[in-house]
Design a protein around this motif. Structure first.
Motif, PDB file in Angstrom:
ATOM      1  N   ALA A  75       0.832  -1.201   0.000  1.00  0.00           N
ATOM      2  CA  ALA A  75       0.000   0.000   0.000  1.00  0.00           C
ATOM      3  C   ALA A  75       0.870   1.256   0.000  1.00  0.00           C
ATOM      4  CB  ALA A  75      -0.924  -0.004   1.213  1.00  0.00           C
ATOM      5  N   THR A  76       1.968   1.218   0.735  1.00  0.00           N
ATOM      6  CA  THR A  76       2.900   2.350   0.762  1.00  0.00           C
ATOM      7  C   THR A  76       3.537   2.562  -0.602  1.00  0.00           C
ATOM      8  OG1 THR A  76       3.388   1.785   3.073  1.00  0.00           O
ATOM      9  CG2 THR A  76       4.864   3.346   1.997  1.00  0.00           C
ATOM     10  N   MET A  77       3.824   1.480  -1.300  1.00  0.00           N
ATOM     11  CA  MET A  77       4.419   1.557  -2.639  1.00  0.00           C
ATOM     12  C   MET A  77       3.519   2.301  -3.619  1.00  0.00           C
ATOM     13  SD  MET A  77       5.919  -2.313  -2.968  1.00  0.00           S
ATOM     14  CE  MET A  77       6.357  -2.148  -4.690  1.00  0.00           C
ATOM     15  N   LEU A  78       2.220   2.194  -3.441  1.00  0.00           N
ATOM     16  CA  LEU A  78       1.288   2.848  -4.356  1.00  0.00           C
ATOM     17  C   LEU A  78       1.463   4.363  -4.353  1.00  0.00           C
ATOM     18  CD1 LEU A  78      -1.985   0.815  -3.636  1.00  0.00           C
ATOM     19  CD2 LEU A  78      -0.356   0.516  -5.512  1.00  0.00           C
ATOM     20  N   VAL A  79       1.916   4.888  -3.235  1.00  0.00           N
ATOM     21  CA  VAL A  79       2.179   6.322  -3.126  1.00  0.00           C
ATOM     22  C   VAL A  79       3.602   6.646  -3.587  1.00  0.00           C
ATOM     23  CG1 VAL A  79       2.297   8.294  -1.555  1.00  0.00           C
ATOM     24  CG2 VAL A  79       0.553   6.516  -1.204  1.00  0.00           C
ATOM     25  N   THR A  80       4.540   5.816  -3.163  1.00  0.00           N
ATOM     26  CA  THR A  80       5.958   6.090  -3.441  1.00  0.00           C
ATOM     27  C   THR A  80       6.298   6.036  -4.922  1.00  0.00           C
ATOM     28  OG1 THR A  80       6.544   5.110  -1.304  1.00  0.00           O
ATOM     29  CG2 THR A  80       8.320   5.375  -2.906  1.00  0.00           C
ATOM     30  N   ILE A  81       5.831   5.014  -5.622  1.00  0.00           N
ATOM     31  CA  ILE A  81       6.251   4.767  -6.999  1.00  0.00           C
ATOM     32  C   ILE A  81       5.955   5.931  -7.947  1.00  0.00           C
ATOM     33  CG2 ILE A  81       5.755   3.341  -9.040  1.00  0.00           C
ATOM     34  CD1 ILE A  81       5.832   0.903  -7.228  1.00  0.00           C
ATOM     35  N   PRO A  82       4.721   6.431  -8.032  1.00  0.00           N
ATOM     36  CA  PRO A  82       4.499   7.538  -8.979  1.00  0.00           C
ATOM     37  C   PRO A  82       5.185   8.831  -8.575  1.00  0.00           C
ATOM     38  CG  PRO A  82       2.504   7.095  -7.692  1.00  0.00           C
ATOM     39  CD  PRO A  82       3.466   5.986  -7.408  1.00  0.00           C
ATOM     40  N   ILE A  83       5.292   9.086  -7.263  1.00  0.00           N
ATOM     41  CA  ILE A  83       5.974  10.305  -6.816  1.00  0.00           C
ATOM     42  C   ILE A  83       7.451  10.275  -7.207  1.00  0.00           C
ATOM     43  CG2 ILE A  83       6.751  11.594  -4.785  1.00  0.00           C
ATOM     44  CD1 ILE A  83       4.111  10.910  -3.449  1.00  0.00           C
ATOM     45  N   VAL A  84       8.100   9.146  -6.944  1.00  0.00           N
ATOM     46  CA  VAL A  84       9.515   9.025  -7.280  1.00  0.00           C
ATOM     47  C   VAL A  84       9.709   9.020  -8.791  1.00  0.00           C
ATOM     48  CG1 VAL A  84      11.549   7.554  -7.111  1.00  0.00           C
ATOM     49  CG2 VAL A  84      10.082   7.883  -5.122  1.00  0.00           C
ATOM     50  N   GLY A  85       8.798   8.364  -9.520  1.00  0.00           N
ATOM     51  CA  GLY A  85       8.886   8.386 -10.980  1.00  0.00           C
ATOM     52  C   GLY A  85       8.840   9.799 -11.520  1.00  0.00           C
ATOM     53  N   TYR A  86       7.968  10.615 -10.956  1.00  0.00           N
ATOM     54  CA  TYR A  86       7.873  12.019 -11.352  1.00  0.00           C
ATOM     55  C   TYR A  86       9.158  12.771 -11.009  1.00  0.00           C
ATOM     56  CZ  TYR A  86       6.192  16.868 -11.369  1.00  0.00           C
ATOM     57  OH  TYR A  86       6.044  18.214 -11.590  1.00  0.00           O
ATOM     58  N   LEU A  87       9.664  12.557  -9.807  1.00  0.00           N
ATOM     59  CA  LEU A  87      10.891  13.241  -9.382  1.00  0.00           C
ATOM     60  C   LEU A  87      12.096  12.850 -10.231  1.00  0.00           C
ATOM     61  CD1 LEU A  87      10.557  13.055  -5.481  1.00  0.00           C
ATOM     62  CD2 LEU A  87      10.251  15.064  -6.941  1.00  0.00           C
ATOM     63  N   SER A  88      12.095  11.606 -10.730  1.00  0.00           N
ATOM     64  CA  SER A  88      13.249  11.155 -11.518  1.00  0.00           C
ATOM     65  C   SER A  88      13.407  11.936 -12.809  1.00  0.00           C
ATOM     66  CB  SER A  88      13.131   9.659 -11.828  1.00  0.00           C
ATOM     67  OG  SER A  88      12.173   9.408 -12.852  1.00  0.00           O
ATOM     68  N   ASP A  89      12.338  12.561 -13.264  1.00  0.00           N
ATOM     69  CA  ASP A  89      12.428  13.383 -14.468  1.00  0.00           C
ATOM     70  C   ASP A  89      13.104  14.720 -14.202  1.00  0.00           C
ATOM     71  OD1 ASP A  89      11.220  11.760 -16.490  1.00  0.00           O
ATOM     72  OD2 ASP A  89       9.280  12.090 -15.538  1.00  0.00           O
ATOM     73  N   PHE A  90      13.314  15.041 -12.933  1.00  0.00           N
ATOM     74  CA  PHE A  90      13.914  16.316 -12.581  1.00  0.00           C
ATOM     75  C   PHE A  90      15.277  16.164 -11.898  1.00  0.00           C
ATOM     76  CE2 PHE A  90       9.364  16.911 -12.818  1.00  0.00           C
ATOM     77  CZ  PHE A  90       9.253  18.039 -13.610  1.00  0.00           C
ATOM     78  N   ILE A  91      15.406  15.155 -11.043  1.00  0.00           N
ATOM     79  CA  ILE A  91      16.680  14.993 -10.341  1.00  0.00           C
ATOM     80  C   ILE A  91      17.496  13.821 -10.876  1.00  0.00           C
ATOM     81  CG2 ILE A  91      15.768  16.030  -8.245  1.00  0.00           C
ATOM     82  CD1 ILE A  91      15.499  13.311  -7.019  1.00  0.00           C
ATOM     83  N   GLY A  92      16.923  13.049 -11.787  1.00  0.00           N
ATOM     84  CA  GLY A  92      17.682  11.987 -12.437  1.00  0.00           C
ATOM     85  C   GLY A  92      17.441  10.608 -11.868  1.00  0.00           C
ATOM     86  N   ARG A  93      17.452   9.617 -12.759  1.00  0.00           N
ATOM     87  CA  ARG A  93      17.262   8.219 -12.368  1.00  0.00           C
ATOM     88  C   ARG A  93      18.431   7.717 -11.511  1.00  0.00           C
ATOM     89  NH1 ARG A  93      13.433  10.119 -15.853  1.00  0.00           N
ATOM     90  NH2 ARG A  93      14.227   9.505 -17.875  1.00  0.00           N
ATOM     91  N   LYS A  94      19.643   8.069 -11.906  1.00  0.00           N
ATOM     92  CA  LYS A  94      20.821   7.549 -11.214  1.00  0.00           C
ATOM     93  C   LYS A  94      20.864   8.000  -9.761  1.00  0.00           C
ATOM     94  CE  LYS A  94      25.872   7.568 -11.228  1.00  0.00           C
ATOM     95  NZ  LYS A  94      27.098   7.921 -11.966  1.00  0.00           N
ATOM     96  N   THR A  95      20.550   9.250  -9.498  1.00  0.00           N
ATOM     97  CA  THR A  95      20.593   9.777  -8.134  1.00  0.00           C
ATOM     98  C   THR A  95      19.666   8.997  -7.214  1.00  0.00           C
ATOM     99  OG1 THR A  95      21.105  11.998  -8.953  1.00  0.00           O
ATOM    100  CG2 THR A  95      20.224  11.831  -6.721  1.00  0.00           C
ATOM    101  N   ILE A  96      18.447   8.763  -7.683  1.00  0.00           N
ATOM    102  CA  ILE A  96      17.463   8.020  -6.888  1.00  0.00           C
ATOM    103  C   ILE A  96      17.895   6.568  -6.724  1.00  0.00           C
ATOM    104  CG2 ILE A  96      15.100   7.163  -6.862  1.00  0.00           C
ATOM    105  CD1 ILE A  96      14.311   9.797  -8.266  1.00  0.00           C
ATOM    106  N   TYR A  97      18.356   5.977  -7.803  1.00  0.00           N
ATOM    107  CA  TYR A  97      18.760   4.572  -7.776  1.00  0.00           C
ATOM    108  C   TYR A  97      19.900   4.350  -6.781  1.00  0.00           C
ATOM    109  CZ  TYR A  97      18.707  -0.034 -10.014  1.00  0.00           C
ATOM    110  OH  TYR A  97      18.553  -1.365 -10.270  1.00  0.00           O
ATOM    111  N   LEU A  98      20.901   5.194  -6.880  1.00  0.00           N
ATOM    112  CA  LEU A  98      22.065   5.070  -6.011  1.00  0.00           C
ATOM    113  C   LEU A  98      21.686   5.304  -4.546  1.00  0.00           C
ATOM    114  CD1 LEU A  98      25.130   4.700  -5.807  1.00  0.00           C
ATOM    115  CD2 LEU A  98      25.392   7.151  -6.230  1.00  0.00           C
ATOM    116  N   GLY A  99      20.846   6.303  -4.288  1.00  0.00           N
ATOM    117  CA  GLY A  99      20.422   6.571  -2.919  1.00  0.00           C
ATOM    118  C   GLY A  99      19.612   5.428  -2.330  1.00  0.00           C
ATOM    119  N   GLY A 100      18.707   4.856  -3.134  1.00  0.00           N
ATOM    120  CA  GLY A 100      17.895   3.748  -2.655  1.00  0.00           C
ATOM    121  C   GLY A 100      18.720   2.515  -2.328  1.00  0.00           C
ATOM    122  N   LEU A 101      19.647   2.163  -3.206  1.00  0.00           N
ATOM    123  CA  LEU A 101      20.509   1.007  -2.961  1.00  0.00           C
ATOM    124  C   LEU A 101      21.366   1.201  -1.708  1.00  0.00           C
ATOM    125  CD1 LEU A 101      21.773   0.117  -6.564  1.00  0.00           C
ATOM    126  CD2 LEU A 101      20.059  -1.109  -5.218  1.00  0.00           C
TER     127      LEU A 101
END
Length: 431
Positions: free
Chosen positions: A278-304
């Protein structure tokens, strides 16, 4: 064509595919280990049952090659219709299979065959759903569009788990084990019919149309992929390995781990899983939107990085009480892992040119999935030998995450390197 229908079509099929796939995963520990793999030692029954679960993962690379070929040669839309039929048909037949008590060894054999068909179908579905969304995305929103099919994972898992939980609640234990568990599998027919109707009204993606009109289609996509883009296939595999093991544990094996080794009830384990999804339902689209502005790599690296640092605390805390179990599932699965997963489809697709994008994206992801899918076969003997040790299980997760972390450092942020129509410059991104 309205973008909303395109996104719904990519999501609808993804939901149903993952509903079927995770319905099997949920039923593995609760039903199949008893009805199809009976043994005097429960650990052996669980191990054998999860071996068939792993078979589904192992079949996914085959599906990625088969349907990747179709997707790069015939088109994304047609291929996605076939993957739905394969997944839904096999799930329906699982609901009709006789048990070991009825036909003996034939029962687990048939179950494995159905699981193979599931895995092959899913091996082609994920990549196609991602491309249906991202290749139709407007400029500057590919990350958001690519995150929408990823919502199919938590929605499908919750739907599959809820259906089994609801049937379990409405029936006695004897009724559930006799016929109740079959109902959610049989319902796949209705869901597949709905998804086929939705996808039938969607046109082919602009990227594939342009590629086809140019006459520059790959003759044998898998050959061209490994000839020109083998480095990016390997990158995708390595980038998926780390979070993939955690994903399989937190969204499937956690049901066995928490009930068998931590003494939680089945309802508690399913509730924890539902909270994370249920938490993922909120996180996924928000992060997907943010990745268009701060970059996929930044989010990926931070999450890992966060997954790596919190692996041991995760296993240490989920056994401390129901509250901690719920909290850690929400944080680790629903927020941190979901952030990584949200960017994966878009990031991996941006590594490959249009003519082999379906194949490259699918093969890289699904080979990694095949590897991590056998995690339960490793964890069951680990738990039997060492118990639910935070250092043993946390250390295992950290090893895989370390590989992905190192590779993520060398992947460039493709958000800034390609135009809205994925030009051919992505062919050698990171080469």
């Amino acid at each position: 064509m309205k973008k909303g229908r395109i996104l719904f079509a990519s999501l609808a099929g993804s939901v149903i595919e993952w509903y079927d796939f995770y319905l099997y995963g949920t039923a593995t520990g609760l039903v199949f280990s008893t009805l199809y793999f009976p043994n005097h030692d429960p650990a052996i029954s669980i191990l054998l049952a999860f071996a068939t679960f792993g078979v589904g993962y192992a079949a996914r690379p085959l599906g990625s090659i088969l349907f990747g070929h179709m997707g790069d040669r015939l088109g994304r839309k047609a291929t996605l219709m076939y993957t739905l039929i394969g997944m839904g048909g096999s799930s329906m037949l699982i609901g009709l299979l006789p048990t070991y008590a009825q036909v003996g060894l034939l029962a687990p054999i048939l179950l494995v065959i159905m699981r193979l068909i599931q895995g092959i179908s899913l091996g082609g579905e994920w990549g196609g759903a991602i491309l249906l969304a991202t290749e139709n995305a407007p400029k500057g929103f590919r990350g958001l569009y690519g995150s929408i099919p990823q919502l199919g994972v938590p929605i499908g898992l919750v739907a599959g788990s809820f259906s089994l939980s609801f049937i379990s609640y409405m029936t006695t234990d004897e009724q559930f084990m006799s016929w109740g568990w079959r109902i959610p599998f049989l319902l796949s027919v209705v869901l597949i019919a709905l998804a086929l109707w939705v996808r039938s009204g969607v046109e082919e993606t602009p990227d594939f149309k342009q590629q086809k009109e140019s006459g520059n289609l790959a003759k044998v996509p898998i050959v061209e992929t490994f000839r020109n883009d083998w480095r990016n296939v390997l990158r995708a595999i390595g980038l998926k390995i780390g979070d993939g093991f955690f994903n399989v544990f937190a969204m499937s094996y956690v049901l066995v781990f928490t009930t068998v080794y931590l003494d939680y009830s089945r309802d508690t384990a399913l509730t924890a899983l539902t909270i994370g999804c249920a938490t993922m339902l909120v996180t996924i689209p928000i992060v997907g939107y943010l990745s268009d502005f701060i970059g996929r790599k930044t989010i990926y690296l931070g999450g890992l990085t966060l997954l790596f640092l919190l692996s041991v605390p995760y296993f240490a805390l989920i056994g401390k009480g129901v509250g901690w179990l719920y909290f850690m599932q929400a944080v680790m699965l629903g927020i941190i892992w979901a952030a990584v997963f949200s960017t994966q489809g878009t990031l991996f697709s941006e590594l490959f040119p249009t003519k082999v994008r379906y194949t490259g994206l699918s093969v890289g992801y699904q080979v990694a999935a095949a590897i991590v899918g056998f995690g339960p076969m490793i964890w069951t003997p680990m738990a039997k030998s060492y118990g639910p040790s935070p250092w043993i299980f946390g250390g295992f997760m950290m090893a895989g995450l370390a590989l992905s972390l190192v590779l993520s450092l060398f992947v460039q942020d493709t958000r800034k390197m390609v135009n809205p129509r994925y030009d051919e410059s992505v062919k050698h991104v990171g080469s």
